[in-house]
Structure formats: C-alpha cells, structure tokens
Design a protein around this motif. Structure first.
Motif, PDB file in Angstrom:
ATOM      1  N   VAL A 207      44.339   5.331  38.243  1.00 44.54           N
ATOM      2  CA  VAL A 207      45.760   5.060  38.425  1.00 44.54           C
ATOM      3  C   VAL A 207      46.544   5.607  37.238  1.00 44.54           C
ATOM      4  CG1 VAL A 207      47.508   3.253  38.649  1.00 44.54           C
ATOM      5  CG2 VAL A 207      45.319   3.028  39.858  1.00 44.54           C
ATOM      6  N   ILE A 208      46.084   5.274  36.032  1.00 46.20           N
ATOM      7  CA  ILE A 208      46.655   5.852  34.810  1.00 46.20           C
ATOM      8  C   ILE A 208      45.620   6.847  34.315  1.00 46.20           C
ATOM      9  CG2 ILE A 208      47.538   5.399  32.501  1.00 46.20           C
ATOM     10  CD1 ILE A 208      48.114   2.539  33.418  1.00 46.20           C
ATOM     11  N   ASP A 209      45.767   8.107  34.701  1.00 43.93           N
ATOM     12  CA  ASP A 209      44.760   9.124  34.399  1.00 43.93           C
ATOM     13  C   ASP A 209      45.110   9.848  33.099  1.00 43.93           C
ATOM     14  OD1 ASP A 209      42.436  10.525  34.836  1.00 43.93           O
ATOM     15  OD2 ASP A 209      42.908  10.940  36.943  1.00 43.93           O
ATOM     16  N   ASP A 210      44.221  10.767  32.720  1.00 48.89           N
ATOM     17  CA  ASP A 210      44.421  11.484  31.465  1.00 48.89           C
ATOM     18  C   ASP A 210      45.773  12.187  31.418  1.00 48.89           C
ATOM     19  OD1 ASP A 210      41.885  10.656  30.908  1.00 48.89           O
ATOM     20  OD2 ASP A 210      40.933  12.619  31.107  1.00 48.89           O
ATOM     21  N   ASP A 211      46.158  12.780  32.548  1.00 49.55           N
ATOM     22  CA  ASP A 211      47.391  13.570  32.581  1.00 49.55           C
ATOM     23  C   ASP A 211      48.551  12.848  33.257  1.00 49.55           C
ATOM     24  OD1 ASP A 211      46.295  13.567  35.065  1.00 49.55           O
ATOM     25  OD2 ASP A 211      46.356  15.741  35.368  1.00 49.55           O
ATOM     26  N   THR A 212      48.393  11.534  33.506  1.00 45.99           N
ATOM     27  CA  THR A 212      49.497  10.773  34.102  1.00 45.99           C
ATOM     28  C   THR A 212      50.659  10.686  33.116  1.00 45.99           C
ATOM     29  OG1 THR A 212      47.956   9.433  35.411  1.00 45.99           O
ATOM     30  CG2 THR A 212      50.183   8.561  35.086  1.00 45.99           C
ATOM     31  N   PRO A 213      51.857  11.081  33.514  1.00 45.38           N
ATOM     32  CA  PRO A 213      52.988  11.021  32.583  1.00 45.38           C
ATOM     33  C   PRO A 213      53.241   9.595  32.094  1.00 45.38           C
ATOM     34  CG  PRO A 213      53.554  12.290  34.549  1.00 45.38           C
ATOM     35  CD  PRO A 213      52.256  11.614  34.832  1.00 45.38           C
TER      36      PRO A 213
END
Length: 450
Positions: A207-213
C-alpha cells in the motif's frame, strides 16, 4: 526474495487498521526487538501495508529518538496511513492494554503481595530480572561497542554512575556531545550506531510502496511544525499546570508529572537505559518506592505486553497506592490516577516526535545526521545498564545488605536464567515463568530442609 506477481493489496480502512493495532497491543511481548519483528511480519510480509524499505526508513528515525521505538514505529505507520487519528489510535492502543493489565497486577501486588504463593513467585522472578538486565547489556554492547573508544565510553559511564553517582541526564548529555565531536573529528570510530540495515527483500507491492509519493498530510512545512509544537506544549503545560493548581507544585501527582516528563526525554537506548534514572528519582530522591518494589516493578513489567517503559506505569500505581493521596479508603483510586498520570507524561513526547518530525523524514528521505551522537549515547548506555544489573544483584543476592546472609538459591537461579538466555536462546517470558515457578517451589519446600 522478489515477488512482483502478487496483486496490489487494498488500503485498509481506519476501522480495519484499528482492529490490528488493538490486537498488537495484546500480543506485543518480547520487548522492542520482538515487537518490531511482529510488526514486520504482519505489516510488511503478510498484509503488505508498507514496503520493507519504507518500514526500515521509519524504524531508523524512531531508533534515534528518546522513548519506546516500537510504539513510535506503530505511531509512525498509523500516522502515515490515516493521518492524526491513525497515529493516536496506533500509538495509544500499543500501550493502553498494558496500562489496564498493570493496574490489575498492581492491585494484586499491593493486596496480596505478602501471601506465600505470590511472594514465592516474586522471589523467583527477581533473580531472572537480574539476568535479563545483564543480558540486555550484552545484546546492546555486542552491537554498539565495536572499538576501544566506545568500550572506554561504556566503562567511563559505568564508573560515573556507580562510583561518582553522576546523574544519568548528565551522562547522556556528555556522551552525546562526545559522540557529536567524535563524528566530526574521528568519524571512523563513531559510525556504527543507529540503523537497522538496508532493505534487501521485497515481498510484493505494498500500500505504501518504495515509490509511493509522500501523502499530502506527511509533507513538511514550518507552519505545520510550529502548530504541532504549540499543541504538544499546550497539552503538556495544561496538564502539568492543572495538577499544580489542584495539588501544588510539591504535590505528589505534580512531581510525578514533572519527573516522568524528564524521564521521557532521556529514554535513549531503550527502557533499560532510563531505569537507573527512574530508580534514582523514585527510590533515592522522592522515596516513593523501596528498592525491592522497584525490582518487582521491572519483574512485572517484563511479563506484560507493550513497551518495557510501562514499568513507569507500575511505579506510579505502587506509589499512588502507598501514598494514599485520596485518603486511606481509596488506595486503588490513587494508584490508578497516578498510573494514568505517569503514562500520559511518558508517552506525550513520543506522539509529538512522530507527528512533528515525521513530515521532515518523509520529505527528505535522506540519511539522518544523529548517528554519531546516538553511537556515543548508546555506548554510555551499556555502562549504565551494567550498573543497573549490579544494583539488582546486590539487592537480590544480599536482601538484608552486606551484613546479611548471601542468598545462594537466588544466585543459582539467576545463573540458570542467564545460561538459558545466552546458551539455550530461550525467550524472556519462558525464563521468567520458569524462574517464578522455581521460586515458588523453593519457598514451598524450604521448610522441609530446615
């Protein structure tokens, strides 16, 4: 392991997340290492609410803060997913179950602590606590003391608090300054503390990934920072001011609020590090507890879920009960109110650190610059914890003082607990349970040997 074939998980609602945080509050045994491992397994590996990289980034920030890092990590993730309500729910539910459990244990302790069965259990737990504190010094020292300079700082901290009776806050400040200076002038000796490594494993999309803004609420602005700072200061000053107006500055609850505020800002390196300061204040300065009650506080704190710093809560309950601030007929009320006051002032800074400092961390995603001072503080903390182990060993093995009889059984039980932790890799809870049973059995059988 890399797995990009897994479907993207659905973002949890606030209600769904709250159910998990409540569950975590009841199963978070094993100290900060165990609690961090549980959250990693649940949030990173199984539910995939946050990626490994973002999880470790948040953890590294929490590691440089004073206070319980596992609770702060839960607060951080809750805040990142669901803003301020998420932070309050995740951080609050992390310790509220332990608060209720410790109030119940405090009632049992104060009402029935002199019964042979209860006394036997506590008699067995105390030697285990001595071993656990020494084991904590070993675990922290094995990671932190990587060169002779850090060993020297640990030894100097031990002598300062053991022989010279230097107050713990001064030791922390001095160690931090030395670490800061060392990081600038001799960085090769002060670059081993702080983080938990790099993320090398990927468990699939999160849901909150490495590239999630970075979400809008987590973006840093000075205006938001100052507003949160003002709110935190108002919550602290308002509560302390009300206690002062109601009971006076020298009132017991007011002094508790002020004392545990200072303790909350000094909890670098975990709860074991601040316990000597709590002991100095609660036992030696204010005379709220006896040395034996302080040992019992740590023993019972080890057996409950939640951060180990909940020992402060038990100290508050025992103090309130013993002082009977609301009259001789209401010791439970006094103990419960004192426990709540201590808990409030212990955890308030942690929420402020996350909600005010978190946006800066999320915005920069850079390397933190607190590593060298933290390395110095952690080295000193090792020496302080060894002093705590010496303090416990003295009161457990010589309960009547140097002139009294040496308690051979307690020494043997403590050695057995130490071997169980070191050699057999047995967890803290089983060691405490086994030691409690051993103490109870010994007191039950002792009359047969006399």
């Amino acid at each position: 392991m890399t797995d990009n074939k897994l479907p993207s998980p659905t973002a949890p609602s606030l209600a769904e997340a709250s159910k998990f945080w409540l569950k975590l509050g009841f199963i978070s045994f094993g100290g900060p290492a165990g609690q961090i491992a549980i959250m990693h397994q649940e949030l990173v590996e199984r539910r995939r609410w946050i990626s490994e990289k973002r999880y470790l980034h948040a953890l590294n920030y929490c590691m440089v803060l004073p206070g319980p890092e596992a609770q702060q990590l839960a607060t951080y993730i809750g805040w990142l997913m669901h803003k301020t309500p998420g932070a309050l729910i995740a951080g609050g539910l992390f310790f509220l179950p332990a608060l209720l459990i410790l109030i119940g244990l405090g009632w049992v302790y104060m009402r029935f602590g002199d019964l042979p069965s209860v006394a036997g259990l506590l008699y067995g737990i105390k030697p285990a606590v001595t071993a656990i504190v020494l084991f904590a010094a070993y675990r922290i020292g094995s990671r932190a003391l990587r060169n002779r300079w850090l060993w020297a700082m640990a030894a100097a901290a031990f002598m300062a608090i053991f022989a010279l009776r230097v107050p713990f806050p001064l030791i922390v400040i001095a160690a931090g300054l030395i670490g800061a200076a060392g990081g600038r002038w001799a960085p090769q000796y002060f670059t081993v503390g702080g983080g938990h490594g790099n993320a090398k494993t990927h468990f699939g999309p999160a849901v909150i990934d490495d590239d999630t803004p970075t979400p809008e609420h987590a973006r840093f602005s000075w205006g938001k920072f100052y507003r949160l700072l003002a709110v935190g200061l108002a919550l602290w000053a308002g509560a302390l001011g009300w206690l002062c107006a109601e009971y006076g500055w020298q009132g017991g609850l007011t002094q508790m609020g002020w004392f545990f505020t200072k303790a909350a800002w000094l909890t670098f390196g975990g709860a074991y590090a601040v316990l000597p300061y709590v002991y100095q204040g609660a036992v030696e300065h204010y005379h709220w507890l006896t040395p034996q009650q302080m040992i019992d506080s740590l023993a019972l704190g080890e057996t409950t879920p939640g951060p180990l710093i909940m020992v402060n809560t038990f100290v508050g309950f025992v103090t309130g009960w013993g002082q009977a601030w609301f009259g001789a007929d209401s010791p439970f009320l006094a103990g419960s109110v004192a426990a709540a006051v201590v808990t409030y002032f212990t955890y308030l800074p942690s929420f402020l650190f996350i909600m005010a400092g978190g946006p800066l961390v999320e915005t920069t995603h850079g390397n933190l610059k607190f590593t060298a001072p933290l390395t110095g503080v952690t080295a000193a903390v090792v020496g302080v914890i060894v002093n705590l182990a010496v303090f416990f060993a003295y009161h457990v093995f010589w309960p009547q003082g140097w002139d009294g009889q040496f308690d051979l059984f307690s020494a043997v039980l403590s050695l057995a607990a130490l071997l169980a932790l070191f050699r057999c890799k047995i967890g803290i809870i089983p060691v405490i349970a086994g030691s409690a049973f051993g103490g109870w059995l010994w007191l039950f059988l002792q009359p047969w040997f006399n």
